[in-house]
Design an enzyme around this catalytic site. Structure first.
Site, mmCIF file in Angstrom:
data_model
loop_
_atom_site.group_PDB
_atom_site.id
_atom_site.type_symbol
_atom_site.label_atom_id
_atom_site.label_comp_id
_atom_site.label_asym_id
_atom_site.label_seq_id
_atom_site.Cartn_x
_atom_site.Cartn_y
_atom_site.Cartn_z
ATOM 1 N N ARG A 162 0.845 -1.193 0.000
ATOM 2 C CA ARG A 162 0.000 0.000 0.000
ATOM 3 C C ARG A 162 0.879 1.241 0.000
ATOM 4 O O ARG A 162 0.432 2.345 0.276
ATOM 5 C CB ARG A 162 -0.978 -0.010 1.182
ATOM 6 N N ASN A 163 2.172 1.049 -0.303
ATOM 7 C CA ASN A 163 3.139 2.141 -0.259
ATOM 8 C C ASN A 163 3.881 2.302 -1.579
ATOM 9 O O ASN A 163 3.996 1.348 -2.340
ATOM 10 C CB ASN A 163 4.174 1.856 0.840
#
Ligand SMILES: [Zn+2]
Length: 356
Positions: A162-163
């Site tokens: 999610r980065n």
């Protein structure tokens, strides 16, 4: 008789994901038996491994009315998108069940507070999509499998994130590329807590990484739309099963997968995988990898498996550390994030972070 019911974005995403087979063997929103079986036994009531209950919550009025109507037409932005034959009605105690799903019921945990904020009334059933246009941009197992097949890839390792890409994730992805024919980078871009990186930040960083560094003919990139639950170990397995459905043969589970704050131990997800492997067939090879960091003595990215300095010379690398550095107006060092990626983030036209 049918009732109209306006759904939110998360339910819309669940509808889509159920319909295209992303949540296979689930075909619809789970019933009471499956719900309790999932939270108590990590499986559906038929014994299939499954770790996160996919449920449909409605307000009390709709819940009561649907007992007579037995059918709902679901609208999104006032437009009918699907219908559902209701097969079960049940109420949940989210505060109590959170202990099993999230291993905490602390309302400061973003997944817990989101779950507790939902209606306790749940309906089960298989949705039937009426407005097929909602499926147009969906990530579909039929399509990813086709892409993998056309490229001649026999082994594909899935990578959840999610980065934006940093050196620790790069290290894991390169291990994946050593082990498998191809790497499928599949960031999650559904609901995330405020302060997490935006979809654009994640996507643009990977475009830059693939353009500048990765073997383009062995890397596939696409986004997965489903909310982040921050449910740590259970969500790690959920993430793996989704990637299995998409055609991946392998999946990477690193340090504190799908974790948040200090709610989970670094390798708690690895432990759960090892325990459940004795009982279930995962159908996908899980690469349980150590968490990479930069060692100032080795002068490279290492893990505790490959560095002999006992972690005394650590430069920590994680989405959290990078979020902190960037939001304080500083630039992560090149040992942590490549300059091209940082430049990409600094040149974004939209927000880097999700706002409150
Ligand atoms: Zn070292």
């Amino acid at each position: 008789m049918s009732i109209l019911y306006e759904i939110n974005e998360e339910t819309l995403q669940d509808l889509i994901n159920l319909s295209v087979g992303l949540f296979n063997p689930l075909k619809g929103f789970v019933n009471r038996d499956d719900y309790y079986s999932i939270i108590n036994n990590y499986s559906l009531s038929n014994g299939n491994l499954w770790t996160i209950p996919i449920t449909f919550d409605v307000d009390e009025e709709t819940y009561e009315k649907s007992k007579t109507a037995k059918n709902l037409h679901l609208t999104y932005n006032k437009k009918v998108v699907a219908q559902i034959e209701i097969s079960d009605w049940f109420e949940v105690n989210s505060q109590k069940d959170a202990i099993k799903i999230f291993r905490t019921n602390d309302l400061k945990h973003p997944g817990v507070s989101k779950e507790v904020s939902r209606n306790k009334f749940r309906l089960a059933g298989e949705p039937e999509i009426i407005d097929k246009s909602i499926l147009l941009n969906a990530l579909k197992p039929t399509e990813t499998k086709e892409i993998f097949k056309n490229n001649g890839w026999k082994t594909i390792v899935g990578f959840q994130t999610r980065n934006p890409v940093h050196k620790a994730h790069e290290h894991l992805q390169r291990i994946g590329l050593e082990v498998c024919d191809a790497l499928f980078i599949n960031p999650l871009v559904g609901w995330k807590k405020a302060g997490d990186f935006s979809e654009e930040a994640v996507t643009e960083s990977y475009k830059s990484m693939i353009e500048n560094y990765y073997p383009k003919d062995r890397v596939h990139f696409d986004v997965l739309k489903t909310p982040m639950r921050y449910a740590g170990p259970r969500e790690a397995i959920f993430h793996a099963l989704i990637r299995k459905n998409l055609g991946c043969t392998h999946f990477i589970i690193g340090r504190d997968h799908a974790g948040v704050g200090n709610y989970y131990g670094k390798y708690e997800a690895h432990e759960l995988v090892k325990t459940l492997k004795k009982k279930f067939n995962f159908g996908i090879e899980l690469l349980l990898l150590g968490g990479p960091y930069y060692c100032t003595k080795c002068k490279q990215i290492v893990t505790e498996h490959s560095c002999g300095h006992n972690g005394s010379y650590i430069k920590e690398i994680s989405g959290t550390t990078i979020r902190k550095i960037i939001s304080s107006g500083k630039n992560p060092e090149t040992e942590i994030m490549r300059p091209e990626i940082l430049a990409t983030l600094n040149n974004l036209k939209s927000e880097i972070f999700i706002r409150e």
